[in-house]
Motif scaffolding. Structure first.
Motif, PDB file in Angstrom:
ATOM      1  N   TYR A 390       0.846  -1.142   0.062  1.00 43.83           N
ATOM      2  CA  TYR A 390      -0.019   0.045  -0.058  1.00 43.83           C
ATOM      3  C   TYR A 390       0.859   1.375  -0.166  1.00 43.83           C
ATOM      4  O   TYR A 390       2.052   1.378   0.634  1.00 43.83           O
ATOM      5  N   THR A 391       0.464   2.291  -0.715  1.00 42.93           N
ATOM      6  CA  THR A 391       0.961   3.364  -0.768  1.00 42.93           C
ATOM      7  C   THR A 391       0.458   4.243   0.515  1.00 42.93           C
ATOM      8  O   THR A 391      -0.234   3.789   1.401  1.00 42.93           O
ATOM      9  N   GLU A 392       1.354   5.258   1.035  1.00 40.71           N
ATOM     10  CA  GLU A 392       1.008   6.129   2.094  1.00 40.71           C
ATOM     11  C   GLU A 392      -0.322   6.630   2.143  1.00 40.71           C
ATOM     12  O   GLU A 392      -1.304   6.777   3.065  1.00 40.71           O
ATOM     13  N   LYS A 393      -0.695   7.090   0.884  1.00 39.89           N
ATOM     14  CA  LYS A 393      -1.993   7.747   0.565  1.00 39.89           C
ATOM     15  C   LYS A 393      -3.153   6.702   0.914  1.00 39.89           C
ATOM     16  O   LYS A 393      -4.156   6.952   1.478  1.00 39.89           O
ATOM     17  N   GLN A 394      -2.922   5.395   0.463  1.00 39.15           N
ATOM     18  CA  GLN A 394      -3.710   4.264   0.562  1.00 39.15           C
ATOM     19  C   GLN A 394      -4.163   4.049   2.155  1.00 39.15           C
ATOM     20  O   GLN A 394      -5.272   3.747   2.457  1.00 39.15           O
ATOM     21  N   GLU A 396      -3.649   6.031   4.387  1.00 37.17           N
ATOM     22  CA  GLU A 396      -4.318   7.282   5.066  1.00 37.17           C
ATOM     23  C   GLU A 396      -5.716   6.968   5.014  1.00 37.17           C
ATOM     24  O   GLU A 396      -6.604   7.180   5.868  1.00 37.17           O
ATOM     25  N   ASN A 397      -6.174   6.666   3.527  1.00 39.05           N
ATOM     26  CA  ASN A 397      -7.425   6.634   3.365  1.00 39.05           C
ATOM     27  C   ASN A 397      -8.094   5.165   4.051  1.00 39.05           C
ATOM     28  O   ASN A 397      -9.365   5.447   4.810  1.00 39.05           O
ATOM     29  N   ASN A 398      -7.426   4.240   4.113  1.00 38.17           N
ATOM     30  CA  ASN A 398      -8.108   3.062   5.052  1.00 38.17           C
ATOM     31  C   ASN A 398      -8.213   3.468   6.551  1.00 38.17           C
ATOM     32  O   ASN A 398      -9.302   3.058   7.087  1.00 38.17           O
ATOM     33  N   ARG A 400      -8.700   6.398   7.782  1.00 36.12           N
ATOM     34  CA  ARG A 400      -9.899   7.691   7.766  1.00 36.12           C
ATOM     35  C   ARG A 400     -11.159   6.720   7.742  1.00 36.12           C
ATOM     36  O   ARG A 400     -12.142   7.050   8.430  1.00 36.12           O
TER      37      ARG A 400
END
Length: 410
Positions: A390-394, A396-398, A400
């Protein structure tokens, strides 16, 4: 006389009168029709060599097994154009006499043996291709380059065919316009192989008996009688035949033996050399001396990438150039799927699909389609992504989304 009639009238004249370049006559020493250069070997004769026949058979079979289809690129996604007439010709029915398999196999046979393969494109009134008609390369009497256009003069045709009216597949070429066959360049080596094979056959027919002379210190009065008796004795088919030479006569052979010629070693060399000429792995033409369980799989992969892939690319580009309009070529293209040649055993294929599915290269439904299975539930259309990639953005979205599910009012 119309402009078109005037143009064609010039074409029917001799190349010198037309003032154009005749490609076949200029390069005739390199071309393969019935015979080849100064050697007496012909294409059909070369196929008497098992290695040549098997090389052509293997290459043409692998090409025939490769499916071709027409695709359109739509914003990075490809869509199969099954309703296009060109796709129908390539993947369903080239003409009413041929299947796609025989169509592609004919290309695979003609290219190494003739250097060229030609089909006339039969079109509907609206310009879309309807079918293709095979033209034996031996029927092509001349290929002319005039003002940037190529014209094919064919026996039985009242007018020459323009390059836009034919599918012209070519192999090795010195000018990029007309191909040269493998047989043309390999004629000397193949002629040696044929002579070796012929010598072995004649030696067997003669039961190993060679030409020679009978020597004696005495004067022989009945020389024809001795020759006749010798021939009669050696012509017997009995396995226990006996020939007696009296009066101190001796038979001295004057031909070399198969052992002296190293026939077996020469035949092995010929097989390896033929494999080189046809750019095919020796194990593909049943020569397994240099193959092991460890390297034969790699050789098979090399066969696909080095022998079949160039042919597939050649055909893809000719299909795209000749069967599509200039506007269609901006987004549409033909693609040959060589993955069918790379299918390994079930275990290896399963491991490959597992990796490709896990990292999201294929969805699980795409894998099912590759195995000719029907689609599963819609859930299988989703692409999988390993959690450790997972990327950092993924992430963070998970996190959230997880917080929102636990605290909907937040």
């Amino acid at each position: 006389m119309s402009i078109l009639e005037s143009a064609f009238s010039r074409m029917f004249s001799s190349p010198q009168e037309r003032g154009v370049s005749t490609l076949i006559n200029d390069f005739s020493p390199y071309f393969s029709y019935g015979g080849i250069g100064t050697s007496n070997i012909k294409v059909k004769e070369s196929l008497k060599l098992a290695a040549v026949f098997n090389a052509v058979e293997q290459i043409s079979n692998d090409l025939a097994k490769t499916p071709f289809a027409l695709y359109q690129d739509i914003n990075g996604n490809k869509e199969r154009l099954v309703n296009h007439s060109a796709d129908f010709i390539v993947s369903k029915q080239p003409n009413y006499l041929m299947t796609p398999y025989t169509f592609k196999k004919l290309i695979g046979v003609s290219l190494p043996l003739r250097g060229n393969c030609l089909f006339e494109i039969i079109s509907y009134n609206n310009g879309y291709p309807e079918s293709v008609k095979y033209i034996p390369w031996d029927d092509v009497t001349d290929v002319v380059l005039s003002k940037g256009e190529m014209f094919y003069y064919v026996n039985g045709y009242s007018k020459p065919l323009m390059s836009s009216e034919v599918l012209h597949f070519k192999q090795f070429s010195l000018n990029g316009l007309v191909g040269i066959s493998t047989i043309t360049f390999a004629c000397m080596q193949l002629n040696l192989a044929l002579k070796t094979q012929e010598f072995a056959t004649v030696n067997l027919d003669n039961k190993g008996v060679r030409q020679g002379v009978v020597e004696t210190d005495k004067v022989i009065k009945d020389k024809p009688g001795i020759v006749k008796a010798w021939r009669a004795a050696m012509g017997e088919k009995s396995a226990d035949r006996v020939v007696v030479l009296d009066e101190g006569m001796k038979f001295n052979p004057i031909t070399i033996t198969p052992q002296e010629l190293q026939i077996i070693e020469q035949q092995k060399f010929n097989i390896e050399d033929i494999a080189r000429w046809f750019n095919i792995a020796p194990h593909k033409i049943k020569s397994l001396e240099q193959s092991t369980n460890n390297n034969i799989e790699q050789q098979s992969l090399d066969h696909v990438s080095d022998t079949i892939q160039p042919l597939v690319t050649n055909i893809e580009q000719e299909f795209t150039k000749k069967l599509l309009s200039s506007k269609e070529r901006t987004t549409c293209y033909f693609k040959g799927n060589i993955n069918v040649l790379l299918r390994a055993d079930i275990k290896s294929r399963g491991e490959y699909y597992s990796k490709m599915g896990t990292i999201g290269v294929y969805s699980r439904n795409e894998i099912r389609r590759k195995e000719d299975e029907n689609n599963g539930p819609d859930l299988l259309d989703e692409y999988l992504t390993p959690t450790n990639t997972y990327t950092e953005k993924q992430i963070e979205n998970n996190l959230r989304n997880s917080k929102n599910e636990k605290n909907p009012s937040a």
